[in-house]
Design an enzyme around this catalytic site. Sequence first.
Site, PDB file in Angstrom:
ATOM      1  N   CYS A   1      -4.136  -0.603  -2.507  1.00 39.32           N
ATOM      2  CA  CYS A   1      -4.709   0.705  -2.826  1.00 39.32           C
ATOM      3  C   CYS A   1      -4.402   1.039  -4.281  1.00 39.32           C
ATOM      4  O   CYS A   1      -3.451   0.508  -4.865  1.00 39.32           O
ATOM      5  CB  CYS A   1      -4.194   1.792  -1.885  1.00 39.32           C
ATOM      6  N   CYS A   4       0.875  -1.175   0.000  1.00 40.12           N
ATOM      7  CA  CYS A   4       0.000   0.000   0.000  1.00 40.12           C
ATOM      8  C   CYS A   4       0.913   1.225   0.000  1.00 40.12           C
ATOM      9  O   CYS A   4       2.135   1.091  -0.034  1.00 40.12           O
ATOM     10  CB  CYS A   4      -0.990  -0.006   1.156  1.00 40.12           C
ATOM     11  N   CYS A  22       3.371  -0.177  -8.972  1.00 42.29           N
ATOM     12  CA  CYS A  22       3.870  -1.508  -8.622  1.00 42.29           C
ATOM     13  C   CYS A  22       4.883  -1.962  -9.671  1.00 42.29           C
ATOM     14  O   CYS A  22       4.565  -2.035 -10.859  1.00 42.29           O
ATOM     15  CB  CYS A  22       2.713  -2.499  -8.526  1.00 42.29           C
TER      16      CYS A  22
END
Length: 159
Positions: free
Chosen positions: A89, A17, A96
């Site tokens: 999130c 997150c 990512c």
Amino acid sequence: RRERGGPRGPARALFLCTGNSARSQVAEALCEHLSEGKVTAVSAGSHPKPLHPNTVRVLKKRGIDISANRTKHLDEFLSQRFDMVITLCDRVREVCPEFPSHPQLMHWSVPDPALEGPTDRASYPAFERTATELETRISYLLHLLARPPTTRRSSHADR
């Protein structure tokens, strides 16, 4: 690709997150606890913040002590092997990175409980809801991790 939980040990999951102060810490602790050692879980954030006190409280209520945990940047894990990477999130999903082990990617859009109130006391109910939601999701995740690797598919529809 190796079998999860095979010769190299338990399956590995990374929870991400933005701040690594609440959602991903809860997910890491619950996954480790609920899997009874069958999954090694870690967590990190794209912009780590200090561990939120309600994160510690909500897990302590479930018999899990993370008071000594530290928050971590996702860069610490870029070279490690994971079976699954779960973004919690939308912001961290967008940043990512690719992992060399080509893990299964999953995205769970979980609201940040720290934003639910002006004080720790006011936001605590949101932390409870988050922990309960993550317990449910992780119980399903553990069933998925127990399946043979050939049956897995990425839940990132647009990747």
